[in-house]
Write a protein that holds these residues in place. Sequence first.
Motif, short mmCIF file in Angstrom:
data_model
loop_
_atom_site.label_atom_id
_atom_site.label_comp_id
_atom_site.label_asym_id
_atom_site.label_seq_id
_atom_site.Cartn_x
_atom_site.Cartn_y
_atom_site.Cartn_z
N TYR A 193 -27.07 25.78 12.54
CA TYR A 193 -27.68 25.35 11.56
C TYR A 193 -28.27 26.44 10.81
O TYR A 193 -29.12 27.22 11.26
N HIS A 194 -28.40 26.44 9.42
CA HIS A 194 -28.97 27.32 8.49
C HIS A 194 -29.91 26.64 7.54
O HIS A 194 -29.52 26.04 6.63
N PRO A 195 -31.29 26.70 8.00
CA PRO A 195 -32.49 26.11 7.16
C PRO A 195 -32.42 26.63 5.77
O PRO A 195 -32.18 27.56 5.44
N SER A 196 -32.63 25.57 4.79
CA SER A 196 -33.22 25.99 3.51
C SER A 196 -34.65 26.50 3.35
O SER A 196 -35.14 27.23 2.21
N GLY A 197 -35.40 26.08 4.07
CA GLY A 197 -36.79 26.41 3.96
C GLY A 197 -37.91 25.15 3.60
O GLY A 197 -38.90 25.17 3.62
N ASP A 198 -37.14 24.17 3.12
CA ASP A 198 -37.70 22.96 2.77
C ASP A 198 -38.02 21.83 3.82
O ASP A 198 -38.17 20.53 3.37
N GLU A 199 -37.38 22.21 4.88
CA GLU A 199 -37.34 21.19 5.92
C GLU A 199 -38.72 20.94 6.63
O GLU A 199 -39.62 21.86 6.48
N PRO A 200 -38.95 19.88 7.48
CA PRO A 200 -40.33 19.74 8.24
C PRO A 200 -40.38 20.96 9.12
O PRO A 200 -39.24 21.70 9.58
N ALA A 201 -41.60 21.54 9.57
CA ALA A 201 -41.75 22.27 10.48
C ALA A 201 -41.06 22.00 11.75
O ALA A 201 -40.53 22.84 12.49
N ARG A 202 -41.12 20.67 12.50
CA ARG A 202 -40.65 20.14 13.66
C ARG A 202 -40.30 18.75 13.62
O ARG A 202 -41.21 18.01 13.02
N ILE A 203 -38.94 18.38 13.92
CA ILE A 203 -39.01 17.08 14.02
C ILE A 203 -39.08 16.51 15.50
O ILE A 203 -38.40 17.01 16.37
N LEU A 204 -39.67 15.32 15.78
CA LEU A 204 -39.95 15.00 17.20
C LEU A 204 -39.15 13.53 17.61
O LEU A 204 -40.04 12.69 17.27
N PRO A 205 -38.15 13.32 17.78
CA PRO A 205 -37.82 11.90 17.99
C PRO A 205 -38.14 11.64 19.33
O PRO A 205 -38.51 12.49 20.20
N PHE A 206 -38.35 10.32 19.82
CA PHE A 206 -38.66 9.74 21.10
C PHE A 206 -38.16 8.26 21.16
O PHE A 206 -38.01 7.60 20.17
N SER A 207 -38.16 7.87 22.21
CA SER A 207 -37.50 6.50 22.68
C SER A 207 -38.02 6.10 23.87
O SER A 207 -38.97 7.02 24.52
N LEU A 208 -37.64 4.84 24.41
CA LEU A 208 -38.09 4.24 25.67
C LEU A 208 -37.57 5.20 26.97
O LEU A 208 -38.04 5.24 27.83
N ASP A 209 -36.50 5.82 26.92
CA ASP A 209 -35.91 6.45 27.74
C ASP A 209 -35.47 7.81 27.31
O ASP A 209 -35.14 8.66 28.15
N GLN A 238 -32.48 18.35 2.66
CA GLN A 238 -33.26 18.91 1.98
C GLN A 238 -32.98 20.56 1.68
O GLN A 238 -33.55 21.51 1.45
N GLY A 239 -31.53 20.59 1.74
CA GLY A 239 -30.78 21.72 1.26
C GLY A 239 -30.17 22.76 2.18
O GLY A 239 -29.35 23.70 2.15
N GLY A 240 -30.53 22.27 3.65
CA GLY A 240 -29.76 23.06 4.77
C GLY A 240 -28.26 22.98 4.80
O GLY A 240 -27.83 22.02 4.29
N HIS A 241 -27.82 23.55 5.84
CA HIS A 241 -26.40 23.49 5.97
C HIS A 241 -25.82 23.93 7.44
O HIS A 241 -26.52 24.63 8.05
N PHE A 242 -24.79 23.51 8.01
CA PHE A 242 -24.14 23.87 9.17
C PHE A 242 -23.15 24.90 8.98
O PHE A 242 -22.19 24.29 7.91
N ALA A 243 -22.87 25.85 9.66
CA ALA A 243 -21.81 26.88 9.35
C ALA A 243 -21.68 27.64 10.67
O ALA A 243 -22.69 27.99 11.37
N GLU A 244 -20.44 27.68 11.14
CA GLU A 244 -20.24 28.37 12.41
C GLU A 244 -20.87 28.23 13.49
O GLU A 244 -21.37 29.13 14.33
N ASN A 284 -32.21 6.68 0.61
CA ASN A 284 -32.52 7.41 -0.62
C ASN A 284 -34.13 7.80 -0.63
O ASN A 284 -34.60 8.87 -1.09
N ARG A 285 -34.86 6.73 -0.42
CA ARG A 285 -36.43 6.72 -0.32
C ARG A 285 -36.98 7.59 0.54
O ARG A 285 -37.73 8.53 0.31
N LEU A 286 -36.31 8.00 1.59
CA LEU A 286 -36.78 8.64 2.87
C LEU A 286 -36.49 10.01 2.35
O LEU A 286 -37.30 10.98 2.53
N MET A 287 -35.15 10.30 2.01
CA MET A 287 -34.91 11.50 1.55
C MET A 287 -35.78 12.22 0.50
O MET A 287 -36.29 13.48 0.46
#
Length: 557
Positions: A241-257, A232-238, A198-201
């Motif tokens: 993903y349908h953005p709300s406009g309140d999301e980050p511009a880009r999300i960049l996950p990474f890991s060791l592999d 942040q208000g987006g949703h998946f349908a058909e 909840n804190r992160l959201m």
Amino acid sequence: MLDQGKAGRVAIIGMGPRGLGALDALARRATELEQELQVDVFETGNIPGPGPNFHPDQSDLCLLNIPLRSIELGDAAGDDIGPGRLADWAEDGEDGETYPPRAFLGAYLARWYSHLETAAPYLHITHHRQFIRDIRGQSGAWYLRGQEGAYGPFEEVLLTQGQPETDPDPQIARWQDHLQTGTAKESSAELIAAYPANRLMAAAQAWRGRNVAIRGLGLSTLDVLRLLTLGQGGHFAEGQYHPSGDEPARILPFSLDGHAPVPKPDTAELDARFNPTDAETRSFERELAAALRLDPKSAVAHVAQSLLAPTYRILSEAGVDCAEGSVEAWLETEREHPGAQECNPPVAALRHGIEMAMGTRPPSPGYVIGQVWRKWQNTLRQGFNPGQPAVETAHALVGFDEGLKRFSYGPPVCAAREMLMLIEVGLVDLHAADDPDVLLTKEGWQLLPEDESSAASVMVDAVLPPPSLDRCRDPLIMALRKRGHVTPFGEGMGARMAPDGRLIGTDGHPREGLSLLGRLALGDVVAVDSIHDCFGAASARWAEGAASRLVRRPLAA
């Protein structure tokens, strides 16, 4: 009325799922013995039972990674001590294929604790919202000290604090310094943990239009992606993903592999294709028992040998033309370099995993091995946990189990498909996912040199600290270690314990009446992150041992 002079006194420090499993096991043993017990529960949270990871008030966007049909809690009790079957809590429209929210399980665990408070016939439970900082032994009993005074004497004390306070790893420590005293001190850069959810959201409401990096590509990252999108208000349908406009511009996950965990088979019918036979499981039991007495390399080879027969059989039944020796080669590489066999780029690997989980692509040897290993988790714990292998052997077997978690602890297909849809819409980007050399900048971080598209002003840490005693900074554990009551099992591992959970001190002897269950037991036990293990044999062994000691030596009034 409880006779304080005759009832045994027990303290349980921490009341998340692990503490709840121990309390339930103790209630059942006390009922069998018709033994009155006074149990003092020390839990700082407002709702005992679920702990922070399954708190009922957290966002429903955080899902379990096992379907309802596989959560076998409350099924076998057959008495009035437990809260009833978890499956009976499912709402209309939910079936065994549903992956419930963590909060759903948390509400059930909270109800379980409340049920024990009122219905366990021989337990008299008192909840103290106290943080215990110290334990001292005196005259054959144990005394606890919290922020508001002392408690005791207790004949039995059990530590089940879950994930203790831990020193940051070198990378996180460097990033913290970067924000506090380094070049990013004057910037708006943020470093935040994945949980509490909840804190992160809530924090993400201010990240619109910013690049957010996520350290880690495991199950926690899938929770983070939902919080940053659906939260942040987006949703998946058909299928999109349908953005709300309140999301980050880009999300960049990474890991060791650079690879996300591979999803589990999508349905019970598909999952059943990976069931080992009874004969194959008995063979695994024998190989595991033998492995625990061997040197590290031979031990892992023994365990890996038991995977050959079911893997070849399942591949054959799936119509896979598997060359002779190919499974042996896969396992040999896995033993030496876990994950080195996965050579596909991150997005291709994600698609491949989804197709295998959906049954539209034949399974690979690694996928079959991972699913069989998942189905042997209870057998693994039952054989390993009381087995007391040598430190080096335990380290090798734990490492083999940890490596296979990318298959055996996989997410639901729906979560993997959501991640793929976020990639397709351009919101999630894995181009820097494979072990980037993260640079520190005035604005925060840049994952790849000379690649400004990999820059991020927010970093989410989605990597759970390992249960290493050497990195633990929990005041209680540190105090007990200073007095010689807690000793390390081995480098990078947890505390040394007897099979019934009693801590082993610097003198090599168990501490009578002082026990530990949970993540800090890694080494003496395996698979410490399983919800089922909280209510399994380890808790039962502790309860049986504690109850028998209480019968032998009742505490003076």
